[in-house]
Design a protein around this motif. Structure first.
Motif, short mmCIF file in Angstrom:
data_model
loop_
_atom_site.label_atom_id
_atom_site.label_comp_id
_atom_site.label_asym_id
_atom_site.label_seq_id
_atom_site.Cartn_x
_atom_site.Cartn_y
_atom_site.Cartn_z
N LYS A 61 0.80 -1.24 0.00
CA LYS A 61 0.00 0.00 0.00
C LYS A 61 0.83 1.27 0.00
O LYS A 61 0.44 2.25 -0.60
N ALA A 62 1.96 1.23 0.74
CA ALA A 62 2.65 2.50 0.98
C ALA A 62 4.15 2.44 0.68
O ALA A 62 4.80 1.43 0.97
N PHE A 63 4.63 3.53 0.13
CA PHE A 63 6.09 3.78 0.11
C PHE A 63 6.40 4.30 1.53
O PHE A 63 6.89 3.56 2.37
N ILE A 64 6.03 5.53 1.81
CA ILE A 64 6.13 6.09 3.17
C ILE A 64 4.97 7.08 3.30
O ILE A 64 4.90 8.06 2.55
N ALA A 65 4.05 6.81 4.25
CA ALA A 65 2.86 7.68 4.38
C ALA A 65 3.18 9.00 5.07
O ALA A 65 2.29 9.79 5.33
N GLY A 66 4.46 9.21 5.37
CA GLY A 66 4.86 10.53 5.87
C GLY A 66 5.49 10.47 7.24
O GLY A 66 5.76 9.41 7.79
N ALA A 67 5.76 11.66 7.76
CA ALA A 67 6.20 11.78 9.15
C ALA A 67 5.06 11.26 10.03
O ALA A 67 3.91 11.21 9.60
N ASP A 68 5.39 10.89 11.26
CA ASP A 68 4.41 10.26 12.15
C ASP A 68 3.51 11.32 12.79
O ASP A 68 3.95 12.07 13.68
N ILE A 69 2.27 11.40 12.33
CA ILE A 69 1.36 12.47 12.77
C ILE A 69 1.01 12.31 14.25
O ILE A 69 0.94 13.30 14.99
N GLU A 70 0.86 11.07 14.67
CA GLU A 70 0.53 10.85 16.08
C GLU A 70 1.66 11.39 16.98
O GLU A 70 1.41 12.07 17.97
#
Ligand code: COA
Length: 259
Positions: A61-70
């Protein structure tokens, strides 16, 4: 050679290293543990002196969904600065990695994930990839180099649109904008990037590294400095085994045997 951290794996096969972010349940979002591991893994790949480094994400599904929002939601300014600094350092280590870096964008690449891809030399996307600098809708802006590297790649107008609107664009649109160099079928991504990596691994090392360094100068230095670097670097390649061999092979009508 295989080296594993909890959420990052590094597979080194001769001259090619594959670095995989492995947190598929969180769509490979970059928590601090993963960031620490990523720093170590890039350094290990550099120590192994590989010619090519492939960056990708685990799962389909993902390469990298980003920095960790939590993790980010309650950061103080000081903590945010430390997180930004680490993200910048990692992106810079990809940008200045001596070998060629390829982002194999196998799915979502948002925010810091898109910025990691931007810091690589080349980007190949699966047709399932979706990319974007989505930070605006979190009340922030790209913080790991996106405001600088995105316009360099896609031009100022497109970068402003992507960052202002925070749009999530599919692989086809990313290709149209020049954000990725190529789009391939999802199940062909790994083998296609492996072929590219093998082809690059067979190129003369000094020349390839010099080409990367000179191209980086185009983005980082005034024109006269970049031109001067190219002139000196070009001359410096003369007398190397690969220069002698590459030119002799051409003259003798045979394949070169690079070091
Ligand atoms: N940081 C932290 N966790 C993340 C994350 C991120 N950037 N992106 C995804 N996750 C987590 C989700 O919280 C969820 O965790 P949970 O199962 O414990 O609830 C898990 O990954 C799966 O995500 P989910 O949103 O349920 O999957 P989806 O398929 O419905 O949507 C996305 C996928 C990528 C479209 C969506 O997760 C998303 O928009 N993520 C944020 C992308 C973003 O803005 N990134 C930039 C950050 S600067």
């Amino acid at each position: 050679m295989d080296t594993d951290w909890e959420t990052v794996s590094l597979d080194i096969d001769d001259d090619v290293a594959t670095l995989t972010i492995d947190r598929p349940d969180s769509l490979n979002a970059l928590n601090t543990e993963t960031m620490d591991a990523l720093e170590e893994a890039i350094a290990a790949a550099e120590d192994a002196d590989v010619q090519v480094l492939v960056l990708t994400g685990a799962g389909d599904k993902a390469f990298i969904a980003g920095a960790d929002i939590e993790y980010m939601q309650s950061l103080s300014t000081e903590e945010a600065e430390a997180y930004a600094t680490q993200g910048h350092d990692i992106c810079r280590s990809l940008e200045t990695f001596p070998g060629v870096t390829i982002a194999a964008v196998n799915g979502y690449a948002f925010g810091g994930g898109c910025e990691m891809a931007l810091a690589c030399d080349l980007r190949v996307a699966s047709e399932r990839a979706v990319l974007g600098q989505t930070e605006i809708d979190l009340g922030i802006v790209p913080g790991w180099g996106g405001t600088q590297r995105l316009p360099a790649l896609v031009g100022d107008e497109v970068a402003r649109r992507l960052i202002f609107f925070g749009d999530r664009i599919d692989a086809g649109d990313a290709y149209e904008h020049g954000l990725v160099g190529e789009v391939v079928a999802h199940d062909q991504l790994e083998s296609h990037v492996a072929e590219m990596a093998d082809e690059l691994a067979a190129k003369p090392t000094f020349a390839l590294r010099t080409a990367k360094e000179a191209l980086n100068k185009y983005h980082e230095a005034p024109r006269d400095v970049g031109l001067d670097f190219e002139r000196r670097a070009w001359s410096g390649l003369f007398g190397t085994h690969d220069q002698r061999e590459g030119m002799a092979a051409f003259v003798e009508k045979r394949d070169p045997d690079f070091e």
